[in-house]
Design a protein around this motif. Structure first.
Motif, mmCIF file in Angstrom:
data_model
loop_
_atom_site.group_PDB
_atom_site.id
_atom_site.type_symbol
_atom_site.label_atom_id
_atom_site.label_comp_id
_atom_site.label_asym_id
_atom_site.label_seq_id
_atom_site.Cartn_x
_atom_site.Cartn_y
_atom_site.Cartn_z
ATOM 1 N N CYS A 3 0.837 -1.210 0.000
ATOM 2 C CA CYS A 3 0.000 0.000 0.000
ATOM 3 C C CYS A 3 0.868 1.255 0.000
ATOM 4 C CB CYS A 3 -0.916 -0.023 1.228
ATOM 5 S SG CYS A 3 -1.850 1.492 1.517
ATOM 6 N N LEU A 4 1.871 1.287 0.862
ATOM 7 C CA LEU A 4 2.745 2.458 0.947
ATOM 8 C C LEU A 4 3.643 2.586 -0.281
ATOM 9 C CD1 LEU A 4 3.799 2.445 4.716
ATOM 10 C CD2 LEU A 4 1.830 3.534 3.608
ATOM 11 N N LYS A 5 4.067 1.462 -0.826
ATOM 12 C CA LYS A 5 4.862 1.516 -2.052
ATOM 13 C C LYS A 5 4.054 2.121 -3.194
ATOM 14 C CE LYS A 5 8.041 -2.381 -1.239
ATOM 15 N NZ LYS A 5 8.446 -3.733 -1.705
ATOM 16 N N ASP A 6 2.800 1.675 -3.336
ATOM 17 C CA ASP A 6 1.931 2.209 -4.391
ATOM 18 C C ASP A 6 1.676 3.696 -4.191
ATOM 19 O OD1 ASP A 6 1.829 -0.337 -5.380
ATOM 20 O OD2 ASP A 6 -0.198 -0.781 -4.655
ATOM 21 N N LEU A 7 1.480 4.091 -2.952
ATOM 22 C CA LEU A 7 1.224 5.504 -2.670
ATOM 23 C C LEU A 7 2.436 6.354 -3.036
ATOM 24 C CD1 LEU A 7 -0.591 6.921 0.436
ATOM 25 C CD2 LEU A 7 1.446 8.042 -0.443
#
Length: 286
Positions: free
Chosen positions: A32-36
């Motif tokens: 999730c944080l990588k995509d963000l």
């Protein structure tokens, strides 16, 4: 607040079952944080400097990222994202549904723009706090926000939203804080949101009705629609009458009458007459 308490208890129970959920949730939250990070523009390099995924073998390493709050400091499980005033740009971040235990999102005071996802609730099913204020988000406010049943705070002020406020938005039972001031919204303030103060709606020239002092005016298109329906009803009645008349000359005259009636109905202020071949205007109504 019963529903909110029940949500917190449920999430805490799931969070405590680390032996079963820990690895799966950890992987999804990290993704999730990588995509963000990949989806936003970070001109000040805040995320670039802090969000390093090279320590992915350490439990809780994402909890030290700027703006990331975790359920427990030793677990890679996102509780909330507090990313306000970081100078971030781009569209609304995708992939937030992978932060499946997130209850708060604050991206206020940035330069995000564009519309919100139509099905935003699918990305943040358990969110209780959503602050998108002071950005450049535009388009309509998604009606699907009403499905975020645990939402208690919704801050959308100082953006560029237009259209009306979804009528069902105030039906969210937990909603205790709401603000859409300084947008380009129009139409009537829904009854379900009139419990909030006028200050939460100011700066929208097209909004009207309580709690604002501005009264709503009847829409011209509504009057036209009513007139059109009335004319259609009269036209059907006259058509039925014409079917019973066999004389072609009478039929032609009646058809001319219908045409003249419709024209006169939609242009009632002025008619053009001719006297001695000299046209002149005669006002028939004020």
């Amino acid at each position: 607040m019963h529903g909110y308490t029940r949500l917190v208890v449920w999430l805490l129970l799931l969070s405590s079952c680390s032996s079963y959920f820990g690895h799966v949730t950890s992987d999804s939250d990290v993704q999730c944080l990588k995509d963000l990070k990949q989806s936003v523009i970070d001109p000040n390099g805040v995320l670039e400097a802090s969000w390093s995924f090279s320590n992915n073998g350490i439990d809780g390493y994402i909890c030290r990222f700027t703006g990331v709050e975790c359920w427990h400091p030793d677990q890679n499980r996102v509780l909330g994202l507090r990313l306000g005033n970081l100078g971030l740009e781009g569209p609304f971040p995708p992939g937030l549904q992978l932060c499946s235990f997130m209850t708060a999102l604050d991206v206020s005071g940035n330069n995000f723009s564009g519309p919100l996802p139509e099905h935003i609730f699918e990305q943040m099913a358990y969110t209780t706090y959503l602050n998108l204020s002071n950005n450049s988000f535009s388009g309509v406010i998604p009606a699907s926000i009403r499905n975020m049943t645990y939402l208690s705070t919704l801050a959308l002020q100082h953006n560029q939203f237009d259209g009306g406020i979804p009528a069902q938005l105030g039906n969210t039972s937990q909603l205790i804080s709401f603000n859409v001031a300084d947008n380009s919204l129009s139409s009537l303030v829904p009854d379900s949101l009139q419990r909030f103060s006028a200050a939460k709606f100011t700066g929208n020239p097209g909004l009207c009705g309580p709690p604002l002092d501005k009264r709503c005016k009847k829409r011209f298109r509504m009057r036209i629609h009513i007139r059109l329906v009335w004319v259609q009803v009269m036209f059907v009645r006259i058509q039925k009458l014409l079917r019973s008349i066999n004389d072609a000359s009478i039929t032609g005259a009646s058809a001319g009458f219908i045409l003249g009636f419709v024209v006169a109905f939609y242009f009632p202020h002025k008619f053009l007459f001719c006297g001695r071949l000299q046209p002149y205007t005669f006002r028939v109504c004020g």
